[in-house]
Design a protein around this motif. Structure first.
Motif, PDB file in Angstrom:
ATOM      1  N   ASP A  99       0.817  -1.215   0.000  1.00 56.29           N
ATOM      2  CA  ASP A  99       0.000   0.000   0.000  1.00 56.29           C
ATOM      3  C   ASP A  99       0.852   1.266   0.000  1.00 56.29           C
ATOM      4  N   ASN A 100       0.198   2.364  -0.256  1.00 55.22           N
ATOM      5  CA  ASN A 100       0.895   3.640  -0.444  1.00 55.22           C
ATOM      6  C   ASN A 100       1.717   4.058   0.773  1.00 55.22           C
ATOM      7  N   ALA A 134       0.986  -3.044  -6.946  1.00 55.02           N
ATOM      8  CA  ALA A 134       0.179  -1.939  -6.430  1.00 55.02           C
ATOM      9  C   ALA A 134      -0.707  -1.427  -7.564  1.00 55.02           C
ATOM     10  N   ASP A 166      -8.665   2.649   0.452  1.00 60.26           N
ATOM     11  CA  ASP A 166      -8.011   1.348   0.532  1.00 60.26           C
ATOM     12  C   ASP A 166      -8.595   0.321  -0.431  1.00 60.26           C
ATOM     13  N   TYR A 198      -6.340  -1.238  -3.286  1.00 65.06           N
ATOM     14  CA  TYR A 198      -5.288  -2.114  -2.768  1.00 65.06           C
ATOM     15  C   TYR A 198      -5.858  -3.467  -2.337  1.00 65.06           C
ATOM     16  N   LEU A 211      -1.871  -8.297   1.585  1.00 66.81           N
ATOM     17  CA  LEU A 211      -1.618  -6.872   1.432  1.00 66.81           C
ATOM     18  C   LEU A 211      -0.664  -6.464   2.534  1.00 66.81           C
ATOM     19  N   SER A 271       0.385  -3.671   4.704  1.00 68.43           N
ATOM     20  CA  SER A 271      -0.136  -2.387   5.165  1.00 68.43           C
ATOM     21  C   SER A 271      -0.003  -2.311   6.679  1.00 68.43           C
TER      22      SER A 271
END
Length: 137
Positions: A6-7, A36, A97, A100, A111, A113
């Protein structure tokens, strides 16, 4: 193994001495592939100044690092995982979110995160940086 990233993890990787950065490169060495949503690029661009400041590296090194990190992440267009969005959207309170989570669902992979709220759903396995360090290193 595949991981959707994730970002916020990508933002953290930009700081060379972060745990996320160490783990990212260690997992690459072990053959992990990172994915991503393509919109990560826009999200990153929107927060690039803040990211640069927190990285505590020179602008030239930051630009090089950005290019290197993004070259290691497979960016996937929405059309590839679009059908998964409806399966995940009602499980999340933060709509940022969704892409993702939908991508992780499409790949049937975890994921990465650090958002604890994402662990409150049962569609996708969510691993924090701490989880990955404990499990994989």
């Amino acid at each position: 193994m595949k991981l959707v990233i994730d970002n916020n993890i990508v933002f953290s990787i930009m700081k060379p001495d972060s745990a996320s950065s160490f783990l990212f490169y260690k997992l690459l060495e072990q053959g992990y592939e990172f994915f991503a949503p393509l919109d990560l690029v826009e999200e990153f661009d929107n927060h690039e100044d803040e990211c640069f400041t927190k990285s505590k590296i020179s602008i030239d090194n930051f630009k090089l690092r950005k290019k290197e990190v993004f070259s290691k992440i497979n960016l996937i267009e929405l059309s590839y995982y679009k059908e998964e969005i409806h399966k995940i959207i009602n499980s999340l309170s933060d709509k940022d979110d969704v892409s993702y989570m939908a991508l992780a669902l499409k790949f049937s992979c975890p994921l990465w995160s650090n958002d604890p709220i994402l662990k409150n759903q049962n569609k996708v396995r969510v691993l924090s940086t701490e989880d990955l360090i404990e499990v994989f290193l």
